[in-house]
Design an enzyme around this catalytic site. Structure first.
Site, short mmCIF file in Angstrom:
data_model
loop_
_atom_site.label_atom_id
_atom_site.label_comp_id
_atom_site.label_asym_id
_atom_site.label_seq_id
_atom_site.Cartn_x
_atom_site.Cartn_y
_atom_site.Cartn_z
N LYS A 132 0.83 -1.29 -0.10
CA LYS A 132 -0.16 0.11 0.07
C LYS A 132 0.69 1.34 -0.10
O LYS A 132 0.40 2.43 -0.35
CB LYS A 132 -0.93 -0.08 1.27
N GLY A 133 2.05 1.19 0.56
CA GLY A 133 2.86 2.43 0.89
C GLY A 133 3.14 3.34 -0.41
O GLY A 133 3.18 4.54 -0.05
N GLU B 47 8.01 2.78 -5.42
CA GLU B 47 7.74 2.51 -3.97
C GLU B 47 7.81 3.65 -3.03
O GLU B 47 8.38 4.61 -3.25
CB GLU B 47 8.91 1.72 -3.72
N ASP C 263 14.40 0.01 2.36
CA ASP C 263 15.11 -0.40 3.52
C ASP C 263 15.89 -1.30 3.35
O ASP C 263 17.18 -1.04 3.04
CB ASP C 263 14.10 -0.56 4.44
N LYS D 225 16.39 4.48 2.74
CA LYS D 225 17.25 4.23 4.27
C LYS D 225 18.37 3.55 4.03
O LYS D 225 18.34 2.31 3.99
CB LYS D 225 16.23 3.60 4.89
N PHE E 119 12.06 5.77 12.40
CA PHE E 119 10.53 5.20 12.47
C PHE E 119 9.82 6.33 11.44
O PHE E 119 9.15 7.19 12.51
CB PHE E 119 9.84 4.79 13.72
N VAL E 120 9.58 6.38 10.44
CA VAL E 120 9.13 7.36 9.64
C VAL E 120 7.66 7.03 9.18
O VAL E 120 7.31 5.80 8.96
CB VAL E 120 9.77 7.80 8.55
N ASP F 169 3.15 3.72 6.93
CA ASP F 169 2.24 3.53 8.03
C ASP F 169 3.10 3.16 9.43
O ASP F 169 4.15 2.55 9.28
CB ASP F 169 1.20 2.37 7.70
N ARG G 290 -0.95 6.92 7.12
CA ARG G 290 -0.44 7.10 5.60
C ARG G 290 -1.12 8.45 5.23
O ARG G 290 -0.60 8.78 4.34
CB ARG G 290 -1.12 5.84 4.93
C1 PRP Z 1 7.42 -1.45 3.04
C2 PRP Z 1 7.56 -0.48 1.85
C3 PRP Z 1 8.47 -1.50 0.89
C4 PRP Z 1 9.27 -2.41 1.96
C5 PRP Z 1 10.60 -1.86 2.08
O1 PRP Z 1 6.18 -2.09 2.70
O2 PRP Z 1 6.42 -0.18 1.07
O3 PRP Z 1 7.57 -2.33 0.22
O4 PRP Z 1 8.60 -2.13 3.04
O5 PRP Z 1 11.24 -2.61 2.77
P1 PRP Z 1 12.59 -3.47 2.14
O6 PRP Z 1 13.59 -2.73 1.67
O7 PRP Z 1 13.13 -3.70 3.66
O8 PRP Z 1 12.10 -4.80 1.83
P2 PRP Z 1 5.38 -2.86 4.07
O9 PRP Z 1 5.85 -4.38 4.13
O10 PRP Z 1 5.59 -2.24 5.21
O11 PRP Z 1 3.91 -2.83 3.41
P3 PRP Z 1 3.12 -1.32 3.15
O12 PRP Z 1 3.53 -0.97 1.82
O13 PRP Z 1 1.74 -2.02 2.83
O14 PRP Z 1 3.13 -0.58 4.17
#
Ligand code: PRP
Length: 184
Positions: free
Chosen positions: A46-47, A102, A106, A134, A155-156, A162, A168
């Site tokens: 969703k992000g 995206e 991270d 990050k 923690f952003v 979210d 969000r």
């Molecule tokens: C978050 C973000 C990326 C992923 C990045 O998604 O949207 O998809 O984590 O992290 P990484 O580089 O460590 O793989 P999340 O799983 O929190 O789902 P969301 O998008 O629904 O919030």
């Protein structure tokens, strides 16, 4: 309009105006690089939904849009674990240029897996556009081709990001007060 959610932040990292300016800057780069190409923007939910919607409206050419939903198998410490694809593309990406959009890179695992996954689909090219990077969080080698901001390992939340599915819709990006997630 003031948001109550702002009280849960210890710091504002990027204001609405800074985000809008950053998104425009990246959109100009993308528009220049993909001139006369068949671009498919793939938002990762969703992000990525808010960033994607603002970004594509700054692109002054015809593009296609699609979305995917992915989630990890839960073991975040593993750098090799595959992802579960919860929603597939519905667009044929063969011979087209794919730009994955995206909210954050991270560890890099999500995008590294997605890149591999989509490369088997015959795209002419696959690149990554991330709102936030990050670099300290990286466990696999991965570089976003376009990134709006770099941030520290904090923690952003906001602008798509979210905590427990909330925040969000905050129109800026900030650091959550530790009390908020520790008491949850
Ligand atoms: C978050 C973000 C990326 C992923 C990045 O998604 O949207 O998809 O984590 O992290 P990484 O580089 O460590 O793989 P999340 O799983 O929190 O789902 P969301 O998008 O629904 O919030």
């Amino acid at each position: 309009m003031a948001h109550d959610m702002i009280n849960d932040l210890e710091e504002i990292l990027f204001s609405r105006e800074e985000i809008a300016e950053g998104v425009r800057r990246i959109a100009q780069e993308i528009a220049r690089d993909y001139e006369n190409r068949q671009l498919v923007c793939v938002g990762i939910l969703k992000g990525g939904f808010i960033f994607m919607s603002d970004l594509v409206r700054e692109l002054p050419m015809q593009i296609e849009t699609d979305f995917m939903v992915v989630s990890s198998y839960g073991n975040n410490t593993s750098s090799t674990g595959a992802l579960i694809i919860r929603k597939e593309l519905t667009t044929d990406i063969r011979n087209k240029d794919v730009l994955i959009i995206e909210d954050i890179v991270d560890s890099g695992r999500t995008l590294s897996y997605l890149k591999q996954y989509l490369s088997g689909r015959g795209a002419a090219s696959i690149k990554i556009c991330a709102l936030l990077d990050k670099p300290e969080g990286r466990t696999v080698e991965l570089e976003a081709d376009y990134k709006v901001f770099e941030c520290e390992n904090k923690f952003v939340v906001g602008y798509g990001l979210d905590f427990a599915e909330k925040y969000r819709n905050l129109p800026l990006i900030g650091v959550l007060k530790p009390g908020v997630y520790k008491n949850a």
